[in-house]
Design an enzyme around this catalytic site. Structure first.
Site, PDB file in Angstrom:
ATOM      1  N   LYS A  22      57.977  47.383  42.543  1.00 31.83           N
ATOM      2  CA  LYS A  22      59.335  47.916  42.750  1.00 31.83           C
ATOM      3  C   LYS A  22      59.946  48.341  41.416  1.00 31.83           C
ATOM      4  O   LYS A  22      60.490  49.432  41.260  1.00 31.83           O
ATOM      5  CB  LYS A  22      60.236  46.858  43.411  1.00 31.83           C
ATOM      6  CG  LYS A  22      61.725  47.187  43.348  1.00 31.83           C
ATOM      7  CD  LYS A  22      62.575  46.093  43.956  1.00 31.83           C
ATOM      8  CE  LYS A  22      62.884  44.936  43.085  1.00 31.83           C
ATOM      9  NZ  LYS A  22      63.886  45.146  42.054  1.00 31.83           N
ATOM     10  N   ASN A  23      59.824  47.478  40.400  1.00 28.17           N
ATOM     11  CA  ASN A  23      60.499  47.725  39.125  1.00 28.17           C
ATOM     12  C   ASN A  23      59.790  48.753  38.251  1.00 28.17           C
ATOM     13  O   ASN A  23      60.277  49.101  37.186  1.00 28.17           O
ATOM     14  CB  ASN A  23      60.689  46.404  38.385  1.00 28.17           C
ATOM     15  CG  ASN A  23      61.718  45.547  39.095  1.00 28.17           C
ATOM     16  OD1 ASN A  23      62.401  46.013  40.001  1.00 28.17           O
ATOM     17  ND2 ASN A  23      61.818  44.292  38.698  1.00 28.17           N
ATOM     18  N   ARG A  94      71.398  48.768  41.568  1.00 24.55           N
ATOM     19  CA  ARG A  94      71.841  49.042  40.204  1.00 24.55           C
ATOM     20  C   ARG A  94      70.933  50.011  39.465  1.00 24.55           C
ATOM     21  O   ARG A  94      71.369  50.745  38.582  1.00 24.55           O
ATOM     22  CB  ARG A  94      71.857  47.767  39.366  1.00 24.55           C
ATOM     23  CG  ARG A  94      72.409  46.542  39.998  1.00 24.55           C
ATOM     24  CD  ARG A  94      72.209  45.403  39.071  1.00 24.55           C
ATOM     25  NE  ARG A  94      72.671  45.748  37.748  1.00 24.55           N
ATOM     26  CZ  ARG A  94      73.953  45.783  37.399  1.00 24.55           C
ATOM     27  NH1 ARG A  94      74.850  45.480  38.285  1.00 24.55           N
ATOM     28  NH2 ARG A  94      74.330  46.112  36.218  1.00 24.55           N
ATOM     29  N   CYS A 118      77.059  41.713  39.906  1.00 26.67           N
ATOM     30  CA  CYS A 118      75.835  41.345  40.634  1.00 26.67           C
ATOM     31  C   CYS A 118      75.797  39.829  40.730  1.00 26.67           C
ATOM     32  O   CYS A 118      76.323  39.143  39.851  1.00 26.67           O
ATOM     33  CB  CYS A 118      74.633  41.869  39.844  1.00 26.67           C
ATOM     34  SG  CYS A 118      73.066  41.208  40.389  1.00 26.67           S
ATOM     35  N   ARG A 123      75.947  41.850  34.144  1.00 22.21           N
ATOM     36  CA  ARG A 123      75.000  42.968  33.963  1.00 22.21           C
ATOM     37  C   ARG A 123      75.681  44.268  33.523  1.00 22.21           C
ATOM     38  O   ARG A 123      75.613  45.292  34.215  1.00 22.21           O
ATOM     39  CB  ARG A 123      74.158  43.182  35.205  1.00 22.21           C
ATOM     40  CG  ARG A 123      73.369  41.931  35.598  1.00 22.21           C
ATOM     41  CD  ARG A 123      72.504  42.134  36.802  1.00 22.21           C
ATOM     42  NE  ARG A 123      71.306  42.922  36.505  1.00 22.21           N
ATOM     43  CZ  ARG A 123      70.366  43.181  37.417  1.00 22.21           C
ATOM     44  NH1 ARG A 123      70.520  42.736  38.654  1.00 22.21           N
ATOM     45  NH2 ARG A 123      69.300  43.880  37.108  1.00 22.21           N
ATOM     46  N   SER A 165      66.708  45.117  26.443  1.00 20.55           N
ATOM     47  CA  SER A 165      67.095  45.437  27.816  1.00 20.55           C
ATOM     48  C   SER A 165      66.059  46.364  28.434  1.00 20.55           C
ATOM     49  O   SER A 165      65.743  47.416  27.866  1.00 20.55           O
ATOM     50  CB  SER A 165      68.466  46.118  27.851  1.00 20.55           C
ATOM     51  OG  SER A 165      68.606  46.882  29.044  1.00 20.55           O
ATOM     52  N   VAL A 166      65.558  45.991  29.606  1.00 17.49           N
ATOM     53  CA  VAL A 166      64.590  46.829  30.322  1.00 17.49           C
ATOM     54  C   VAL A 166      65.250  48.158  30.710  1.00 17.49           C
ATOM     55  O   VAL A 166      64.788  49.246  30.353  1.00 17.49           O
ATOM     56  CB  VAL A 166      64.065  46.102  31.581  1.00 17.49           C
ATOM     57  CG1 VAL A 166      63.230  47.030  32.449  1.00 17.49           C
ATOM     58  CG2 VAL A 166      63.274  44.862  31.199  1.00 17.49           C
ATOM     59  N   ASP A 308      62.382  36.800  36.701  1.00 13.69           N
ATOM     60  CA  ASP A 308      62.185  37.104  38.122  1.00 13.69           C
ATOM     61  C   ASP A 308      61.228  36.140  38.819  1.00 13.69           C
ATOM     62  O   ASP A 308      61.036  36.230  40.034  1.00 13.69           O
ATOM     63  CB  ASP A 308      61.673  38.540  38.290  1.00 13.69           C
ATOM     64  CG  ASP A 308      62.713  39.567  37.857  1.00 13.69           C
ATOM     65  OD1 ASP A 308      62.349  40.738  37.693  1.00 13.69           O
ATOM     66  OD2 ASP A 308      63.881  39.176  37.658  1.00 13.69           O
ATOM     67  N   ILE A 330      68.050  34.808  30.364  1.00 15.11           N
ATOM     68  CA  ILE A 330      68.275  36.257  30.534  1.00 15.11           C
ATOM     69  C   ILE A 330      69.587  36.523  31.282  1.00 15.11           C
ATOM     70  O   ILE A 330      70.421  37.289  30.833  1.00 15.11           O
ATOM     71  CB  ILE A 330      67.090  36.915  31.269  1.00 15.11           C
ATOM     72  CG1 ILE A 330      65.766  36.641  30.557  1.00 15.11           C
ATOM     73  CG2 ILE A 330      67.336  38.417  31.446  1.00 15.11           C
ATOM     74  CD1 ILE A 330      65.561  37.404  29.257  1.00 15.11           C
ATOM     75  N   ARG A 400      64.825  43.811  50.072  1.00 10.84           N
ATOM     76  CA  ARG A 400      65.035  44.749  48.967  1.00 10.84           C
ATOM     77  C   ARG A 400      63.798  44.868  48.085  1.00 10.84           C
ATOM     78  O   ARG A 400      63.593  45.873  47.413  1.00 10.84           O
ATOM     79  CB  ARG A 400      66.203  44.291  48.094  1.00 10.84           C
ATOM     80  CG  ARG A 400      67.547  44.337  48.794  1.00 10.84           C
ATOM     81  CD  ARG A 400      68.649  44.090  47.816  1.00 10.84           C
ATOM     82  NE  ARG A 400      68.531  45.022  46.687  1.00 10.84           N
ATOM     83  CZ  ARG A 400      69.362  44.976  45.648  1.00 10.84           C
ATOM     84  NH1 ARG A 400      70.305  44.052  45.599  1.00 10.84           N
ATOM     85  NH2 ARG A 400      69.226  45.828  44.650  1.00 10.84           N
TER      86      ARG A 400
HETATM   87  C1  EPZ Z   1      65.370  44.628  35.040  1.00 15.21           C
HETATM   88  O1  EPZ Z   1      66.783  44.605  35.205  1.00 15.21           O
HETATM   89  C2  EPZ Z   1      64.784  44.279  36.409  1.00 15.21           C
HETATM   90  N1  EPZ Z   1      65.219  45.250  37.381  1.00 15.21           N
HETATM   91  C3  EPZ Z   1      65.273  42.894  36.823  1.00 15.21           C
HETATM   92  O2  EPZ Z   1      64.622  42.546  38.048  1.00 15.21           O
HETATM   93  C4  EPZ Z   1      64.834  41.885  35.779  1.00 15.21           C
HETATM   94  O3  EPZ Z   1      65.364  40.628  36.104  1.00 15.21           O
HETATM   95  C5  EPZ Z   1      65.367  42.311  34.397  1.00 15.21           C
HETATM   96  O4  EPZ Z   1      64.940  43.643  34.083  1.00 15.21           O
HETATM   97  C6  EPZ Z   1      64.869  41.397  33.284  1.00 15.21           C
HETATM   98  O5  EPZ Z   1      63.484  41.343  33.271  1.00 15.21           O
HETATM   99  C7  EPZ Z   1      64.545  46.432  37.457  1.00 15.21           C
HETATM  100  O6  EPZ Z   1      63.615  46.714  36.731  1.00 15.21           O
HETATM  101  C8  EPZ Z   1      65.016  47.400  38.485  1.00 15.21           C
HETATM  102  P1  EPZ Z   1      67.986  44.042  31.448  1.00 15.21           P
HETATM  103  P2  EPZ Z   1      67.751  45.208  34.059  1.00 15.21           P
HETATM  104  O7  EPZ Z   1      68.721  45.287  31.112  1.00 15.21           O
HETATM  105  O8  EPZ Z   1      67.131  46.404  33.471  1.00 15.21           O
HETATM  106  C9  EPZ Z   1      71.969  42.294  29.489  1.00 15.21           C
HETATM  107  C10 EPZ Z   1      64.460  41.837  40.286  1.00 15.21           C
HETATM  108  O9  EPZ Z   1      64.608  40.680  40.740  1.00 15.21           O
HETATM  109  N2  EPZ Z   1      72.349  43.721  29.292  1.00 15.21           N
HETATM  110  O10 EPZ Z   1      66.707  43.786  30.754  1.00 15.21           O
HETATM  111  O11 EPZ Z   1      69.106  45.328  34.644  1.00 15.21           O
HETATM  112  C11 EPZ Z   1      71.933  41.920  30.973  1.00 15.21           C
HETATM  113  O12 EPZ Z   1      73.196  41.590  31.450  1.00 15.21           O
HETATM  114  C12 EPZ Z   1      65.445  42.359  39.215  1.00 15.21           C
HETATM  115  O13 EPZ Z   1      63.559  42.602  40.618  1.00 15.21           O
HETATM  116  C13 EPZ Z   1      73.497  44.004  28.580  1.00 15.21           C
HETATM  117  O14 EPZ Z   1      74.194  43.098  28.113  1.00 15.21           O
HETATM  118  O15 EPZ Z   1      67.736  43.980  33.032  1.00 15.21           O
HETATM  119  C14 EPZ Z   1      70.951  40.757  30.975  1.00 15.21           C
HETATM  120  O16 EPZ Z   1      71.629  39.582  30.646  1.00 15.21           O
HETATM  121  C15 EPZ Z   1      66.605  41.452  39.019  1.00 15.21           C
HETATM  122  N3  EPZ Z   1      73.841  45.310  28.416  1.00 15.21           N
HETATM  123  C16 EPZ Z   1      69.976  41.153  29.867  1.00 15.21           C
HETATM  124  O17 EPZ Z   1      70.626  42.116  29.049  1.00 15.21           O
HETATM  125  C17 EPZ Z   1      73.084  46.341  28.909  1.00 15.21           C
HETATM  126  O18 EPZ Z   1      73.444  47.517  28.743  1.00 15.21           O
HETATM  127  C18 EPZ Z   1      68.661  41.746  30.378  1.00 15.21           C
HETATM  128  O19 EPZ Z   1      68.980  42.798  31.257  1.00 15.21           O
HETATM  129  C19 EPZ Z   1      71.921  46.032  29.625  1.00 15.21           C
HETATM  130  C20 EPZ Z   1      71.560  44.700  29.809  1.00 15.21           C
END
Ligand code: EPZ
Length: 419
Positions: A22-23, A94, A118, A123, A165-166, A308, A330, A400
């Site tokens: 999915k991701n 998102r 969320c 996030r 951040s991913v 995850d 995270i 989802r």
């Molecule tokens: C991706 O979310 C995944 N979703 C998430 O999987 C996964 O938990 C996450 O990466 C971490 O591995 C998808 O790929 C669609 P991040 P993402 O940006 O990109 C903070 C699932 O269960 N942050 O790496 O949203 C954020 O709040 C989902 O499949 C900022 O502060 O995650 C978090 O604390 C849930 N500012 C941390 O960084 C930003 O602009 C990591 O978030 C962006 C993120």
């Protein structure tokens, strides 16, 4: 509203096939805006993918899902398309915010809804916007929307992410793929899904190099692009079924349609807990282990232990000997499954960002509530090992991100049904 009913304590036997990621599919669907024609294979038929496809349709791409083959065909031949991603679609999924990078770099403007809050955390998307501004975009937030503009296109530069951040790495990659000149992204996320997106962008004509957490993107002339791509397997779904197998395999379970090479971890957490596994070319064999060991772990960006899999690991550790500790580093609110697991008899205490799990504990069936995607599958795992019946509410969270979950478990003799 649909529920799942699980009769626990049934030993599992057989084989489980893993679906596409999915991701990985989500950012690649956002990247398909940059192509003329795309054939995407091994896509998981889950709600989030259908929502992203709805968003691409809304923007003006032509899409066709061939469900029998897990294939989606996408055409984007139009000169002008809508560069608006509405709240009604982004609020439910998102990752919709990932169309921002593609729309901006290809059409010079985009209006994308802010994703909003969320269950697992606030996030924000500040790192996404930080990167796009560095590439020369003018960004305003108005009425809950991100208004982004780059009339003269984006310009390559050096971007050093303050934290990993991913999503921000993916949006920056999409935007930089058509920016003038060279872009260097530092302190990037390097998840296998990011690597899959890079392979896709390379097929689109970009030159992209990854070294450690630094990604360099060289702009190339993008010609008519008609590409086919097979999405990688879902490593989180794999981890989920490895844990189910370690808890309930009669003897052993084979999990296939994976590429064991893709999923290297810093620490082999499951092996440390005592899970016996044997890797084969495109499958893995998991044996049951009745004497699981306690562990202390923190969730981290890849190649650390994924957030995850945190909820699923917690269920496994309710059956390990001693007090295990999981620190969630995270997301700030990703222990919503704990009160539900405690209703089933689990002994878990939360202090600050750490869960203390005492085991082994006998779980008993109860009616519980799913709160987010991974929390909901942890309740399925708990229901599978619990005495008696478990009823799980709000399973739309599960749909989802898990393709054919009941069917896959039923094929292994689990007693699970949807009502
Ligand atoms: C991706 O979310 C995944 N979703 C998430 O999987 C996964 O938990 C996450 O990466 C971490 O591995 C998808 O790929 C669609 P991040 P993402 O940006 O990109 C903070 C699932 O269960 N942050 O790496 O949203 C954020 O709040 C989902 O499949 C900022 O502060 O995650 C978090 O604390 C849930 N500012 C941390 O960084 C930003 O602009 C990591 O978030 C962006 C993120």
């Amino acid at each position: 509203m649909q529920k799942l009913i699980i009769k626990g304590k049934k030993e599992l036997t057989g084989k489980i096939s893993i679906s596409g990621s999915k991701n990985s599919t989500l950012p690649i669907l956002a990247a398909s805006i940059l192509a003329d024609q795309v054939r995407l294979k091994n896509i998981p038929l889950v709600k989030d993918i259908f929502t992203m496809v709805e968003l691409l349709n809304y923007i003006g791409l032509k899409t066709k899902i061939i469900k029998k083959k897990n294939i989606i065909e996408i055409k984007n031949k139009k000169k002008n398309i809508s560069t608006l991603a509405p709240y009604k679609l982004v609020k439910t999924m998102r990752a919709g915010v990932l169309v921002l990078g593609s729309l901006l770099t290809k059409y010079g403007k985009a209006k994308v809804s802010l994703p909003g809050g969320c269950a697992i955390g606030s996030r924000p998307v500040d790192l996404h916007l930080y990167a796009l501004k560095k590439l020369g975009a003018k960004i305003k937030i108005k009425d809950g929307y991100i208004l982004a503009e780059a009339k003269n296109g984006l310009k390559g530069t050096i971007i050093n992410f303050p934290s990993i951040s991913v999503g921000a790495t993916e949006n920056a990659l999409l935007a930089a793929s058509r920016a003038r000149g060279k872009t260097i992204l530092k302190n990037c996320a390097v998840e296998p899904e990011i690597k899959d997106l890079i392979i896709f962008l390379k097929k689109l004509g970009s030159s992209i190099y990854m070294k450690g957490r630094t990604i360099t993107i060289l702009q190339n002339k993008i010609n008519n692009t008609k590409i086919t791509h097979e999405v990688i397997f879902d490593r989180i779904e794999l981890g989920t079924y490895m844990i189910a197998s370690a808890l309930l395999a009669k003897n052993k379970i084979e999990i296939d349609k994976i590429n064991p090479k893709i999923n290297k971890r810093k620490k082999d957490v499951l092996r440390k807990i005592g899970i016996q596994k044997k890797k084969k070319k495109s499958s893995i064999i998991i044996k049951r282990n009745k004497k699981l060991k306690k562990i202390t772990i923190s969730t981290e960006p890849y190649p650390g232990f994924p957030t995850d899999l945190q909820a699923q690991l917690m269920v496994l550790l309710t059956q390990a000997y001693g007090v295990s500790k999981i620190r969630e580093d995270i997301f700030e609110n990703r222990f919503m499954h704990v009160p539900e697991l405690k209703r089933m008899g689990a002994q878990i205490e939360i202090k600050n960002k750490t869960a203390f799990i005492n085991g082994p504990t006998k779980l008993t069936g109860a009616e519980v509530m799913a709160t987010d995607l991974r929390a909901s599958v942890s309740l399925v795992l708990a229901g599978l090992i619990a005495e008696n019946r478990t009823i799980i509410n709000r399973i739309y969270h599960l749909d989802r991100g898990y393709e054919f979950l009941e069917r896959k478990l039923k094929n292994c003799k689990a007693e699970i049904k949807r009502i």
